[in-house]
Write an enzyme that holds these catalytic residues in place. Sequence first.
Site, PDB file in Angstrom:
ATOM      1  CG  ASP A  33     -66.522-103.602 -17.779  1.00  0.00           C
ATOM      2  OD1 ASP A  33     -66.141-103.243 -16.428  1.00  0.00           O
ATOM      3  OD2 ASP A  33     -67.098-103.163 -18.413  1.00  0.00           O
ATOM      4  CG  LEU A  34     -61.868-103.879 -13.213  1.00  0.00           C
ATOM      5  CD1 LEU A  34     -61.058-102.938 -12.423  1.00  0.00           C
ATOM      6  CD2 LEU A  34     -61.336-105.254 -12.999  1.00  0.00           C
ATOM      7  CG  PHE A  55     -46.851 -84.724  -8.996  1.00  0.00           C
ATOM      8  CD1 PHE A  55     -46.936 -85.924  -8.095  1.00  0.00           C
ATOM      9  CD2 PHE A  55     -47.114 -83.598  -8.665  1.00  0.00           C
ATOM     10  CE1 PHE A  55     -47.405 -85.651  -6.645  1.00  0.00           C
ATOM     11  CE2 PHE A  55     -47.697 -83.272  -7.375  1.00  0.00           C
ATOM     12  CZ  PHE A  55     -47.677 -84.347  -6.572  1.00  0.00           C
ATOM     13  N   GLY A  68     -53.131 -99.961 -21.077  1.00  0.00           N
ATOM     14  CA  GLY A  68     -53.331 -98.850 -21.117  1.00  0.00           C
ATOM     15  C   GLY A  68     -51.922 -98.053 -21.122  1.00  0.00           C
ATOM     16  CE1 TYR A  92     -58.931 -89.891 -13.143  1.00  0.00           C
ATOM     17  CE2 TYR A  92     -58.225 -87.821 -12.595  1.00  0.00           C
ATOM     18  CZ  TYR A  92     -57.915 -89.168 -12.836  1.00  0.00           C
ATOM     19  OH  TYR A  92     -56.545 -89.839 -13.093  1.00  0.00           O
ATOM     20  NE  ARG A 137     -50.685 -78.605 -13.957  1.00  0.00           N
ATOM     21  CZ  ARG A 137     -51.084 -77.358 -13.810  1.00  0.00           C
ATOM     22  NH1 ARG A 137     -50.148 -76.378 -13.261  1.00  0.00           N
ATOM     23  NH2 ARG A 137     -51.987 -76.789 -13.870  1.00  0.00           N
ATOM     24  CE  LYS A 195     -57.508 -92.142 -10.668  1.00  0.00           C
ATOM     25  NZ  LYS A 195     -57.490 -93.744 -10.978  1.00  0.00           N
ATOM     26  CB  SER A 213     -54.380 -88.586  -9.658  1.00  0.00           C
ATOM     27  OG  SER A 213     -54.132 -87.421 -10.385  1.00  0.00           O
TER      28      SER A 213
HETATM   29  P1  NAD Z   1     -55.404 -95.360 -19.712  1.00  0.00           P
HETATM   30  O1  NAD Z   1     -56.820 -94.956 -20.128  1.00  0.00           O
HETATM   31  O2  NAD Z   1     -54.400 -95.487 -20.877  1.00  0.00           O
HETATM   32  O3  NAD Z   1     -55.451 -96.798 -18.994  1.00  0.00           O
HETATM   33  C1  NAD Z   1     -56.659 -97.586 -18.201  1.00  0.00           C
HETATM   34  C2  NAD Z   1     -56.828 -98.522 -18.663  1.00  0.00           C
HETATM   35  O4  NAD Z   1     -57.970 -99.185 -17.947  1.00  0.00           O
HETATM   36  C3  NAD Z   1     -57.355 -98.592 -20.205  1.00  0.00           C
HETATM   37  O5  NAD Z   1     -56.677 -99.741 -21.016  1.00  0.00           O
HETATM   38  C4  NAD Z   1     -58.937 -99.078 -20.205  1.00  0.00           C
HETATM   39  O6  NAD Z   1     -59.330 -99.852 -21.189  1.00  0.00           O
HETATM   40  C5  NAD Z   1     -58.915 -99.736 -18.920  1.00  0.00           C
HETATM   41  N1  NAD Z   1     -60.143 -99.696 -18.110  1.00  0.00           N
HETATM   42  C6  NAD Z   1     -60.878 -98.568 -17.716  1.00  0.00           C
HETATM   43  N2  NAD Z   1     -61.949 -99.168 -16.905  1.00  0.00           N
HETATM   44  C7  NAD Z   1     -62.122-100.415 -16.971  1.00  0.00           C
HETATM   45  C8  NAD Z   1     -63.012-101.326 -16.447  1.00  0.00           C
HETATM   46  N3  NAD Z   1     -64.133-100.961 -16.045  1.00  0.00           N
HETATM   47  N4  NAD Z   1     -62.427-102.700 -16.545  1.00  0.00           N
HETATM   48  C9  NAD Z   1     -61.386-103.285 -17.272  1.00  0.00           C
HETATM   49  N5  NAD Z   1     -60.613-102.361 -17.729  1.00  0.00           N
HETATM   50  C10 NAD Z   1     -60.771-100.756 -17.740  1.00  0.00           C
HETATM   51  O7  NAD Z   1     -54.799 -94.535 -18.461  1.00  0.00           O
HETATM   52  P2  NAD Z   1     -53.580 -94.344 -17.812  1.00  0.00           P
HETATM   53  O8  NAD Z   1     -53.000 -93.112 -18.221  1.00  0.00           O
HETATM   54  O9  NAD Z   1     -52.702 -95.423 -18.302  1.00  0.00           O
HETATM   55  O10 NAD Z   1     -54.084 -94.391 -16.496  1.00  0.00           O
HETATM   56  C11 NAD Z   1     -53.889 -95.378 -15.540  1.00  0.00           C
HETATM   57  C12 NAD Z   1     -54.400 -95.061 -14.278  1.00  0.00           C
HETATM   58  O11 NAD Z   1     -53.470 -93.966 -13.757  1.00  0.00           O
HETATM   59  C13 NAD Z   1     -55.832 -94.512 -14.210  1.00  0.00           C
HETATM   60  O12 NAD Z   1     -56.603 -94.850 -13.011  1.00  0.00           O
HETATM   61  C14 NAD Z   1     -55.760 -92.905 -14.184  1.00  0.00           C
HETATM   62  O13 NAD Z   1     -56.779 -92.307 -13.584  1.00  0.00           O
HETATM   63  C15 NAD Z   1     -54.496 -93.093 -13.314  1.00  0.00           C
HETATM   64  N6  NAD Z   1     -53.782 -91.593 -13.642  1.00  0.00           N
HETATM   65  C16 NAD Z   1     -53.371 -91.291 -14.708  1.00  0.00           C
HETATM   66  C17 NAD Z   1     -52.519 -90.111 -15.069  1.00  0.00           C
HETATM   67  C18 NAD Z   1     -52.365 -89.658 -16.340  1.00  0.00           C
HETATM   68  O14 NAD Z   1     -52.045 -88.612 -16.726  1.00  0.00           O
HETATM   69  N7  NAD Z   1     -52.070 -90.767 -17.520  1.00  0.00           N
HETATM   70  C19 NAD Z   1     -52.437 -89.108 -14.010  1.00  0.00           C
HETATM   71  C20 NAD Z   1     -52.672 -89.652 -12.729  1.00  0.00           C
HETATM   72  C21 NAD Z   1     -53.353 -90.889 -12.473  1.00  0.00           C
HETATM   73  C1  UD1 Z   2     -54.722 -82.812 -16.100  1.00  0.00           C
HETATM   74  C2  UD1 Z   2     -55.895 -82.848 -14.964  1.00  0.00           C
HETATM   75  C3  UD1 Z   2     -55.651 -83.882 -13.795  1.00  0.00           C
HETATM   76  C4  UD1 Z   2     -54.888 -84.930 -14.401  1.00  0.00           C
HETATM   77  C5  UD1 Z   2     -53.890 -84.952 -15.102  1.00  0.00           C
HETATM   78  C6  UD1 Z   2     -53.314 -86.005 -15.894  1.00  0.00           C
HETATM   79  C7  UD1 Z   2     -57.312 -81.218 -15.447  1.00  0.00           C
HETATM   80  C8  UD1 Z   2     -57.769 -79.684 -14.977  1.00  0.00           C
HETATM   81  N1  UD1 Z   2     -56.410 -81.701 -14.565  1.00  0.00           N
HETATM   82  O1  UD1 Z   2     -53.918 -82.138 -15.163  1.00  0.00           O
HETATM   83  O2  UD1 Z   2     -56.851 -83.844 -13.324  1.00  0.00           O
HETATM   84  O3  UD1 Z   2     -54.765 -85.911 -13.099  1.00  0.00           O
HETATM   85  O4  UD1 Z   2     -54.005 -83.878 -16.376  1.00  0.00           O
HETATM   86  O5  UD1 Z   2     -52.151 -85.826 -16.410  1.00  0.00           O
HETATM   87  O6  UD1 Z   2     -57.681 -81.512 -16.339  1.00  0.00           O
HETATM   88  N2  UD1 Z   2     -52.037 -76.925 -20.999  1.00  0.00           N
HETATM   89  C9  UD1 Z   2     -52.062 -75.802 -22.173  1.00  0.00           C
HETATM   90  N3  UD1 Z   2     -52.553 -76.219 -23.266  1.00  0.00           N
HETATM   91  C10 UD1 Z   2     -53.183 -77.398 -23.574  1.00  0.00           C
HETATM   92  C11 UD1 Z   2     -53.268 -78.116 -22.437  1.00  0.00           C
HETATM   93  C12 UD1 Z   2     -52.646 -78.247 -21.286  1.00  0.00           C
HETATM   94  O7  UD1 Z   2     -51.323 -74.734 -22.062  1.00  0.00           O
HETATM   95  O8  UD1 Z   2     -53.613 -77.679 -24.523  1.00  0.00           O
HETATM   96  C13 UD1 Z   2     -51.352 -76.256 -19.878  1.00  0.00           C
HETATM   97  C14 UD1 Z   2     -52.214 -76.547 -18.458  1.00  0.00           C
HETATM   98  O9  UD1 Z   2     -52.724 -75.462 -18.397  1.00  0.00           O
HETATM   99  C15 UD1 Z   2     -51.209 -76.869 -17.321  1.00  0.00           C
HETATM  100  C16 UD1 Z   2     -50.245 -77.809 -18.248  1.00  0.00           C
HETATM  101  O10 UD1 Z   2     -50.329 -77.565 -19.634  1.00  0.00           O
HETATM  102  O11 UD1 Z   2     -50.620 -75.702 -17.074  1.00  0.00           O
HETATM  103  C17 UD1 Z   2     -50.329 -79.162 -18.042  1.00  0.00           C
HETATM  104  O12 UD1 Z   2     -51.655 -79.624 -18.587  1.00  0.00           O
HETATM  105  P1  UD1 Z   2     -52.374 -81.050 -18.617  1.00  0.00           P
HETATM  106  O13 UD1 Z   2     -51.205 -82.009 -19.395  1.00  0.00           O
HETATM  107  O14 UD1 Z   2     -53.893 -81.119 -19.202  1.00  0.00           O
HETATM  108  O15 UD1 Z   2     -52.145 -81.667 -17.123  1.00  0.00           O
HETATM  109  P2  UD1 Z   2     -52.926 -80.999 -15.596  1.00  0.00           P
HETATM  110  O16 UD1 Z   2     -53.716 -79.650 -15.896  1.00  0.00           O
HETATM  111  O17 UD1 Z   2     -51.828 -80.879 -14.766  1.00  0.00           O
END
Ligand code: NAD
Ligand code: UD1
Length: 350
Positions: free
Chosen positions: A58-59, A177, A10, A148, A230, A152, A124
């Site tokens: 798959d986990l 963040f 991912g 979601y 943000r 967490k 998160s």
């Molecule tokens: P992502 O979807 O790109 O990566 C997650 C990976 O997990 C994917 O490759 C998916 O195929 C794999 N996966 C999901 N369920 C699975 C399962 N049951 N078995 C095996 N593989 C599985 O997401 P990411 O952005 O890389 O995020 C990684 C982690 O960080 C996630 O847990 C997400 O919730 C957390 N997180 C992400 C963000 C963000 O904005 N990207 C923010 C806060 C927390």
């Molecule tokens: C969102 C998720 C949060 C998650 C995070 C991962 C929601 C409510 N929250 O956070 O749980 O951990 O993504 O990165 O979905 N915005 C726009 N236009 C858009 C998209 C976003 O104006 O099309 C604004 C939003 O209102 C926010 C900022 O951009 O102020 C960031 O948004 P986004 O990237 O979706 O992240 P979060 O809302 O912070």
Amino acid sequence: MEILVTGGAGFIGSHTCVELLNAGYEVVVVDNLMNSKQEALDRVREITGKEVLFYNIDLLDKDALSKVFLKHEIRAVIHFAGLKAVGESVSLPLKYYHNNITGTLNLCEVMEEFGVHQLVFSSSATVYGLQDCVPFHEELPLQATNPYGRTKLMIEEILRDLYVSNKKWSIALLRYFNPVGAHPSGLIGEDPNGIPNNLVPYITQVAIGKLAKISVLGNDYSTDDGTGVRDYIHVLDLAVGHLKALEKVSFTTGVEAYNLGTGRGYSVLEMIATFEKVTGNSIPYEIVDRRPGDIAVSYADPTKAKNNLNWISQKGLIDMCEDSWRWQMNNPNGFGEVGLIKSGNKTFMK
Ligand code: NAD
Ligand code: UD1
């Protein structure tokens, strides 16, 4: 000794694999590719010149996971695997609870069985819920506002219970963040399915002409320009944070939460203006209503990660925007099918 990376194909996982390999770790990835492509791992090999072992597992399939632990001498696990779309979690809560929580339970059971007790978990900033004071520090009371976020929060609590049951566990809960950016090579980056929900991938798709305009979700927040603020953090800074956490869990026990953020927030309009500067393209936008559940301002107090992990973010907003843009330009179709894609009056080569 190897490091198991769940969800390593991912967005954040693939960047962390690069940093792990560059630092000399041997890496085993388990991913079921439900939200990623194997191509990401080929690109990780291309960037690092090193091998990364991959199991399409798959986990939820505990027996298959056990076989990986039987075959490899796993020292520690970085656990990214999970579903992450807030909106989808509201319409499909059982899918989210089952995948994220059962997947984590299976992983922890297998780890316990094989005597592996070092874990770095992707939490998160969503666990802070609807706070009205910034910056967010780790001791704030936690709450979740959607399924979601609840997965967490529940997993954080499950992991705390696990440590109480067996003091050998050493667990870092990393509260990210807003992860953005991409590897500077332009070879790996965020590859959202369909129309992005998050701000940065949406902006880059507007900048390249795949989407017509960005909706700014509210301009009546109590912020300087009225739009949401943000703490955007470069994905490579996050990846380094995982290496620091991995070092920490290798010589301590207990459960500790750490914010991974820069400690500084940017508004939606500031993000759009910076992307216009970086891309040289105009990014049309319109102001629309707020998105339910959004808060005005979110940014981290990163002091604990600085003091306890010796980690601090290095990359600034321009790096984040330039790297996101390079990834978008080089891969207009993400890791998708090779060929030509057409969008409006533009055609892109992939
Ligand atoms: P992502 O979807 O790109 O990566 C997650 C990976 O997990 C994917 O490759 C998916 O195929 C794999 N996966 C999901 N369920 C699975 C399962 N049951 N078995 C095996 N593989 C599985 O997401 P990411 O952005 O890389 O995020 C990684 C982690 O960080 C996630 O847990 C997400 O919730 C957390 N997180 C992400 C963000 C963000 O904005 N990207 C923010 C806060 C927390
Ligand atoms: C969102 C998720 C949060 C998650 C995070 C991962 C929601 C409510 N929250 O956070 O749980 O951990 O993504 O990165 O979905 N915005 C726009 N236009 C858009 C998209 C976003 O104006 O099309 C604004 C939003 O209102 C926010 C900022 O951009 O102020 C960031 O948004 P986004 O990237 O979706 O992240 P979060 O809302 O912070």
